[in-house]
Each structure stands twice: as C-alpha cells, then as structure tokens.
Design a protein around this motif. Structure first.
Motif, PDB file in Angstrom:
ATOM      1  N   THR A 127       2.705 -18.197  -5.339  1.00 58.31           N
ATOM      2  CA  THR A 127       2.775 -19.357  -4.464  1.00 58.31           C
ATOM      3  C   THR A 127       3.294 -20.569  -5.245  1.00 58.31           C
ATOM      4  O   THR A 127       3.453 -20.514  -6.463  1.00 58.31           O
ATOM      5  N   LEU A 128       3.512 -21.665  -4.554  1.00 57.20           N
ATOM      6  CA  LEU A 128       3.868 -22.905  -5.243  1.00 57.20           C
ATOM      7  C   LEU A 128       2.728 -23.344  -6.160  1.00 57.20           C
ATOM      8  O   LEU A 128       2.954 -23.817  -7.277  1.00 57.20           O
ATOM      9  N   ASP A 129       1.498 -23.168  -5.705  1.00 61.91           N
ATOM     10  CA  ASP A 129       0.340 -23.542  -6.517  1.00 61.91           C
ATOM     11  C   ASP A 129       0.227 -22.677  -7.771  1.00 61.91           C
ATOM     12  O   ASP A 129      -0.118 -23.174  -8.850  1.00 61.91           O
ATOM     13  N   SER A 130       0.502 -21.378  -7.642  1.00 60.50           N
ATOM     14  CA  SER A 130       0.392 -20.508  -8.820  1.00 60.50           C
ATOM     15  C   SER A 130       1.478 -20.833  -9.839  1.00 60.50           C
ATOM     16  O   SER A 130       1.270 -20.696 -11.052  1.00 60.50           O
ATOM     17  N   PHE A 131       2.651 -21.279  -9.364  1.00 63.62           N
ATOM     18  CA  PHE A 131       3.684 -21.719 -10.304  1.00 63.62           C
ATOM     19  C   PHE A 131       3.201 -22.932 -11.076  1.00 63.62           C
ATOM     20  O   PHE A 131       3.365 -23.016 -12.301  1.00 63.62           O
ATOM     21  N   ALA A 132       2.599 -23.904 -10.382  1.00 62.88           N
ATOM     22  CA  ALA A 132       2.073 -25.085 -11.062  1.00 62.88           C
ATOM     23  C   ALA A 132       1.014 -24.689 -12.087  1.00 62.88           C
ATOM     24  O   ALA A 132       0.945 -25.278 -13.174  1.00 62.88           O
ATOM     25  N   ALA A 133       0.211 -23.681 -11.773  1.00 67.45           N
ATOM     26  CA  ALA A 133      -0.803 -23.211 -12.724  1.00 67.45           C
ATOM     27  C   ALA A 133      -0.147 -22.584 -13.945  1.00 67.45           C
ATOM     28  O   ALA A 133      -0.620 -22.756 -15.080  1.00 67.45           O
ATOM     29  N   ASP A 134       0.944 -21.831 -13.732  1.00 67.83           N
ATOM     30  CA  ASP A 134       1.685 -21.267 -14.867  1.00 67.83           C
ATOM     31  C   ASP A 134       2.190 -22.380 -15.786  1.00 67.83           C
ATOM     32  O   ASP A 134       2.095 -22.289 -17.013  1.00 67.83           O
ATOM     33  N   ILE A 135       2.753 -23.427 -15.189  1.00 76.68           N
ATOM     34  CA  ILE A 135       3.295 -24.526 -15.980  1.00 76.68           C
ATOM     35  C   ILE A 135       2.173 -25.296 -16.676  1.00 76.68           C
ATOM     36  O   ILE A 135       2.345 -25.792 -17.801  1.00 76.68           O
TER      37      ILE A 135
ATOM     38  N   ALA B 125      -0.299 -31.100  -8.311  1.00 77.82           N
ATOM     39  CA  ALA B 125      -1.394 -30.526  -9.090  1.00 77.82           C
ATOM     40  C   ALA B 125      -1.768 -31.376 -10.296  1.00 77.82           C
ATOM     41  O   ALA B 125      -2.715 -31.043 -11.019  1.00 77.82           O
ATOM     42  N   GLY B 126      -1.020 -32.447 -10.536  1.00 75.06           N
ATOM     43  CA  GLY B 126      -1.293 -33.278 -11.689  1.00 75.06           C
ATOM     44  C   GLY B 126      -0.769 -32.722 -12.994  1.00 75.06           C
ATOM     45  O   GLY B 126      -1.083 -33.235 -14.071  1.00 75.06           O
TER      46      GLY B 126
END
Length: 288
Positions: A77-85, A116-117
């Motif tokens: 998801t878009l959120d999981s990409f932000a978590a990867d970064i 996500a900050g």
C-alpha cells in the motif's frame, strides 16, 4: 537538463527480508532528498544531477517494491511504502531530515511519506491527484480506470498488468505529450536513458507497475487535508497529460493546507528535468 549515471548504487535489507534498491547522486553528507520516480521508471533516472553537488543535496532514488531491482511485496500500500522508507531513513540517514519529491505516478508515494511524517518536506512534480476523491473533469478513459479500481481492485490490477510494458508506456507517454515535452523525451541525450529506465522498471514483469497504478487510482489511505508537511506542487502550463492532473494541480493545492502551487506557463510535464534546480531549491526550504 542534467542526467547522469548514479554515483552510488545499493540495496537496503528491510526487516521482513526484502531488499529495497536505491541509487544516489551528490555528497554522502548532503541534505537527503528522496526521489519517488514516475510509473515503472527505475532508480537509475535521476534529475538535476549536475546541480546536487553545488546545492549540497544527497539525491536518493528508490525502486518501489516489484519495480526495477527491489523485491516485490504483494498487497503493498502507500502506507507500507512510507514504512519502508522510514526504515531506510532510520538505518541509512540517521537523524537527518528527509525531503521527498514525487514525479508523475510517484506523487502519491511522496505524499504518503509526508502524511506519515517520514518526510519533513515534499514536492509533487506533474503529479497525479487523488482521482478517486472526485470524478469531475476526468477524461472518460481515466474515469473508467478509477471506477474499475473502486468496483473490483483485483480486476483493475490485472487490467493494468495486461497493458504494462516498457514499450507500451513509452508510446503512451509520447502520444500524450506536447511538443515542449517531446523535445526532451526524444532528445539524443535523454531518450536512451529514459527508455533504459523503463526497461529496468519492467525487469520483473508488469506486476509492480500494475500495483502502483492501482494505488494511484484508488482512494488514498490518508486524508490529504490532514497533511501538514510543507508541500510544493509543480505543474507545467503546457502539460497535456490528464493522468498528471487535468487542472494542473489546482484541486490538489486547494486540499493541501500547506501547499505552494507553482504553475510554470511555458513548461510541460517534463519540468522535473527542465526546471530541476528551482525544484531542488524549494526542497531545501529556499524560494525559487
């Protein structure tokens, strides 16, 4: 227009064992700027690479999961990409603040990092709006993609995969581009690099591209109006690609409370490369 081979290439091992592939330009101790590339474009195609040293910018381009050399992540998801970064930032960049720039289909991914900050500042360049939030002004073919993504996400993802190839995407981009952009895309110094980046983007097949497209065409998992990170929106007045933004970012700017909207009258959708230095300067917090 500055494009050059990456200075450094690497892989970041995520906690779940996946590898995230990245490329870098500029000084290793520079201000980190994350590039979220356009649709199915590999990390090897940067922008403003002739300016990053003078600006003190460490430009980091990352292949999204399933694209280029990054391992796939089914159901991402878009959120999981932000978590990867967030993991990459923590383990590679330490305490340095990260800015993010998203080009075209990479726009939602940069905004996800801002929401996500993970990114302290962001820029969206010729980026896709959240088309699923409003169908007003969308051309029929784009509206159909948005409606299919909402009604049957699995069928939409299969449809995007059936279309997806480096050659099909190149033909789509050039067929929708005005002369000012074709002069960039078909120039002898740019076309081979761009087409190589597309070929690398599809190296694992079309699944990564299809997932990216589904995420861009679906409702985003964050409220755009809640993003408080400073965001600069860059659009070219001559851009004719409706998949960037039918109204050149006006609607998106109205929904982002911290947005600065830059409409460059004589630019097209390729302004990531034709106006690289002012874009980079805004990511440093400087006016252009």
């Amino acid at each position: 227009m500055d494009i050059s081979e990456p200075v450094r290439l690497g892989q970041y091992r995520l906690p779940d064992g996946r590898d995230l592939a990245w490329a870098e330009w500029g000084p290793e101790d520079g201000t980190p700027v994350l590039l979220c590339p356009g649709a199915a474009t590999s990390r090897r195609l940067g922008f403003g690479t002739g300016a990053v040293d003078a600006l003190g910018i460490r430009l980091i381009s990352v292949d999204r999961p399933g694209v280029g050399a990054s391992d796939p992540a089914p159901g991402r998801t878009l959120d999981s990409f932000a978590a990867d970064i967030a993991g990459l930032r923590r383990d590679i960049l330490g305490t340095a603040e990260l800015a993010a720039v998203g080009y075209s289909a990479g726009g939602p991914f940069a905004l996800a990092c801002a929401a996500a900050g993970v990114a302290a500042r962001a820029a969206v360049v010729a980026g896709a709006d959240e088309f699923a939030s409003s169908h007003d002004g969308l051309p029929e073919d784009l509206r159909a993609m948005v409606e299919l993504a909402a009604a049957d996400p699995a069928a939409a993802e299969r449809s995007f995969a059936e279309f997806g190839s480096a050659e099909a995407l190149w033909q789509l981009i050039t067929s929708c581009s005005p002369p000012v952009d074709l002069a960039v895309y078909r120039s002898p110094e740019f076309e081979p690099v761009f087409r190589q980046a597309l070929a690398e983007g599809f190296a694992q097949g079309p699944a990564g591209y299809a997932r990216d497209t589904l995420l861009a065409m679906s409702r985003w998992p964050f409220a755009v109006a809640d993003v408080r990170t400073p965001v600069d929106l860059w659009y070219g007045g001559l851009d004719t690609s409706p998949s960037h933004s039918p109204d050149h970012g006006t609607t998106l700017a109205g929904r982002l409370p911290s947005a600065r909207h830059h409409l460059v009258p004589d630019a097209g959708g390729a302004l990531l490369w034709t106006h690289a230095e002012p874009i980079l300067r805004t990511l440093l917090g400087a006016d252009h």
